[in-house]
Design an enzyme around this catalytic site. Structure first.
Site, mmCIF file in Angstrom:
data_model
loop_
_atom_site.group_PDB
_atom_site.id
_atom_site.type_symbol
_atom_site.label_atom_id
_atom_site.label_comp_id
_atom_site.label_asym_id
_atom_site.label_seq_id
_atom_site.Cartn_x
_atom_site.Cartn_y
_atom_site.Cartn_z
ATOM 1 N N PHE A 158 18.474 13.393 2.694
ATOM 2 C CA PHE A 158 19.035 12.116 2.216
ATOM 3 C C PHE A 158 18.397 10.875 2.852
ATOM 4 O O PHE A 158 18.973 9.800 2.811
ATOM 5 C CB PHE A 158 20.570 12.057 2.431
ATOM 6 C CG PHE A 158 21.279 13.243 1.872
ATOM 7 C CD1 PHE A 158 21.493 13.351 0.502
ATOM 8 C CD2 PHE A 158 21.725 14.277 2.700
ATOM 9 C CE1 PHE A 158 22.131 14.456 -0.035
ATOM 10 C CE2 PHE A 158 22.361 15.382 2.182
ATOM 11 C CZ PHE A 158 22.570 15.480 0.817
ATOM 12 N N SER A 159 17.219 11.047 3.453
ATOM 13 C CA SER A 159 16.606 9.874 4.078
ATOM 14 C C SER A 159 15.733 9.098 3.083
ATOM 15 O O SER A 159 15.272 8.007 3.388
ATOM 16 C CB SER A 159 15.754 10.313 5.281
ATOM 17 O OG SER A 159 14.703 11.151 4.841
ATOM 18 N N LYS A 210 12.887 10.419 1.425
ATOM 19 C CA LYS A 210 11.467 10.796 1.482
ATOM 20 C C LYS A 210 10.834 10.793 0.090
ATOM 21 O O LYS A 210 9.776 10.221 -0.119
ATOM 22 C CB LYS A 210 11.297 12.214 2.067
ATOM 23 C CG LYS A 210 11.728 12.379 3.488
ATOM 24 C CD LYS A 210 11.482 13.798 3.976
ATOM 25 C CE LYS A 210 12.271 14.860 3.226
ATOM 26 N NZ LYS A 210 13.739 14.718 3.351
ATOM 27 N N SER A 211 11.535 11.466 -0.839
ATOM 28 C CA SER A 211 10.972 11.584 -2.182
ATOM 29 C C SER A 211 10.963 10.234 -2.887
ATOM 30 O O SER A 211 10.082 9.966 -3.710
ATOM 31 C CB SER A 211 11.750 12.606 -3.007
ATOM 32 O OG SER A 211 11.709 13.852 -2.355
ATOM 33 N N CYS A 270 15.026 13.413 7.620
ATOM 34 C CA CYS A 270 16.057 14.427 7.382
ATOM 35 C C CYS A 270 16.486 14.398 5.918
ATOM 36 O O CYS A 270 15.925 13.640 5.114
ATOM 37 C CB CYS A 270 17.248 14.178 8.311
ATOM 38 S SG CYS A 270 18.068 12.602 7.982
ATOM 39 N N GLU A 309 7.925 19.079 -0.347
ATOM 40 C CA GLU A 309 8.602 20.199 0.319
ATOM 41 C C GLU A 309 7.651 20.971 1.232
ATOM 42 O O GLU A 309 7.670 22.205 1.275
ATOM 43 C CB GLU A 309 9.206 21.173 -0.722
ATOM 44 C CG GLU A 309 10.061 20.518 -1.798
ATOM 45 C CD GLU A 309 11.499 20.239 -1.365
ATOM 46 O OE1 GLU A 309 11.814 20.401 -0.149
ATOM 47 O OE2 GLU A 309 12.295 19.832 -2.222
ATOM 48 N N CYS A 357 24.284 7.826 8.611
ATOM 49 C CA CYS A 357 25.116 8.892 9.166
ATOM 50 C C CYS A 357 26.445 8.945 8.409
ATOM 51 O O CYS A 357 27.133 7.937 8.274
ATOM 52 C CB CYS A 357 25.365 8.635 10.650
ATOM 53 S SG CYS A 357 26.507 9.822 11.389
ATOM 54 N N CYS A 395 23.665 11.087 12.599
ATOM 55 C CA CYS A 395 22.897 10.508 13.697
ATOM 56 C C CYS A 395 22.926 11.493 14.862
ATOM 57 O O CYS A 395 23.698 12.453 14.874
ATOM 58 C CB CYS A 395 23.466 9.148 14.099
ATOM 59 S SG CYS A 395 25.020 9.269 14.996
#
Ligand SMILES: [Zn+2]
Length: 442
Positions: free
Chosen positions: A248-249, A251-252, A246, A336, A393, A429
């Protein structure tokens, strides 16, 4: 010659060679194989820029031989100049442009009016200078010249109906068999120029079948557009990694880690792609400064890599870009990915299977309505490695946040658009998202 990522192919040839049929066939074949194709067709009948060409062809200025070849060439050159702006644009976008006739038609038909081979050569030089230097129109990567014996051609021309030009069934060029013979000789001459290919359409005095000619045309085009061998033979890569999660997890951040390792490794060449339409402002976590992501892969922990933009609805542009590279590439990152057209799945498969590349795809796995986001779920199925990142969360502090949330105001603002500033998103969450949904009666 200008350097474009796209490819420019011209179909031309002597009269009666079935140019239009082959032109249409080539367009269909390219489209069926997933290439982005644009079409140019000369003369641009019924447009202002072809006005003088139409008058000339109707015989208003006299017979073909009565009009100085340089004068009639200028009529056609103006028409091409008019189209050159869109052609250049398409080539810059990495598309394949297929043109029915081009400068070669001036060379063939106008050159045919000049009997002396040396004078004709002088005319060709003058014409090249006029069209490519003065008018500055793009040069084709490949001009295919279809050749039919002029006597067979005239028989065919008599049967043929012109659909695109309502006038006489034959124009002033076709009326004149002598001109046809000269044009044929001239076309055979110009077929020896660089980037020209001659395709014989007759065999033992008979016109070859449409399918036979199609095969010959496709063979030439395939050589031009087929991916070059861009991986070394000892390359053992060829798989797909998906990094999803999601907002802010991180990924980048995870992608940045893998990219950095690639960059410091020996014999690795990486290309990073990002859809044009995904550019937005994102806030870096440590410095709290904001940065626009256009043409970049940006991780929130401050790593910035420049990226190649491609249209989100046309992931095949990634393949075309790769084909334009003259160096071996080992790794492709696509940021993206959720914004991209579903055909990204096919593109990634091709990158892993045909090109044997390490393919790293980064994207949101869910929309804020908890649905699969674009091609990402399908890519997760296809991938060898899937990394699902989780956020914290914002409501309860649980480290299992896997849902992006957009508040009601931001949703209304969104209305049909796909992007809003990331400050309007929060990570939640499962349980806190359900609570929010109930509160908002969603
Ligand atoms: Zn929570």
């Amino acid at each position: 010659m200008e350097n474009f990522t796209g490819k420019f192919i011209v179909i031309d040839g002597t009269d009666g060679s079935g140019k239009t049929t082959q032109f249409n066939f080539l367009i269909e074949t390219l489209k069926a194989r997933g290439y982005a194709v644009e079409i140019a067709d000369f003369p641009q009948y019924n447009t202002k820029s072809a006005g003088l060409v139409e008058e000339y062809l109707s015989g208003k200025y006299g017979s073909a031989d009565e009009v100085n070849p340089k004068i009639s060439s200028i009529f056609y050159a103006c028409d091409r100049y008019d189209a050159s702006f869109k052609i250049r644009q398409w080539l810059q976008e990495g598309k394949i442009v297929v043109s029915n006739r081009y400068v070669s038609a001036n060379m063939g038909h106008q050159g045919a009016k000049i009997p002396d081979p040396e004078k004709r050569k002088e005319f060709f030089d003058w014409l090249y200078d006029l069209e490519y230097n003065l008018f500055g129109i793009p040069q084709p990567n490949l001009s295919i010249i279809l050749h039919v014996d002029s006597k067979i051609a005239q028989q065919l021309a008599q049967q043929r109906q012109r659909e695109d030009w309502v006038g006489k069934t034959k124009d002033i060029h076709e009326e004149n068999l002598e001109h046809l013979i000269h044009a044929e000789q001239t076309y055979l001459e110009i077929a020896k120029y660089p980037n020209f290919k001659l395709i014989e359409c007759t065999h033992n005095g008979q016109i070859m079948s449409r399918e036979e000619i199609q095969r010959a045309v496709w063979q030439e085009v395939e050589q031009l557009i087929q991916p070059k061998q861009i991986s070394t033979t000892e390359n053992k890569d060829g798989w797909i990694e998906v990094i999803c999660g999601c907002m802010f997890s991180g990924k980048s951040t995870e992608a940045a880690k893998r990219i950095t390792k690639e960059l410091i490794s020996k014999n690795r060449e990486i290309l990073i792609f990002v859809p044009q339409e995904s550019s937005r402002e994102i806030t870096l976590s440590e410095s709290n400064t904001s940065i626009n992501t256009s043409g970049k892969l940006v991780s929130r922990n401050g790593k910035i890599f420049s990226a190649i933009e491609f249209p989100k609805d046309q992931p095949s542009a990634i393949l075309q870009y790769l084909e334009s590279q003259n160096r071996p590439i080992t790794t492709v990152v696509i940021e993206e990915a959720h914004f991209c057209h579903f055909s990204l799945v096919q593109v990634c498969k091709k990158l892993a299977e045909d090109y044997k590349l390490r393919v790293i795809v980064v994207g949101l796995d869910q929309t804020f309505d908890d649905e699969g986001f674009g091609p990402v779920p399908a890519l997760m199925v296809e991938a060898e490695f899937v990394t699902k990142e989780l956020a914290v969360c914002v409501e309860c502090g649980s480290q299992t946040a896997n849902k992006s949330w957009l508040d009601k105001n931001a949703r209304e603002q969104l209305e049909g658009k796909i992007l809003v500033g990331d400050s309007q998103y929060v990570a939640l969450c499962r349980h806190c998202k359900n609570k929010f949904k109930k509160q908002n009666q969603l």
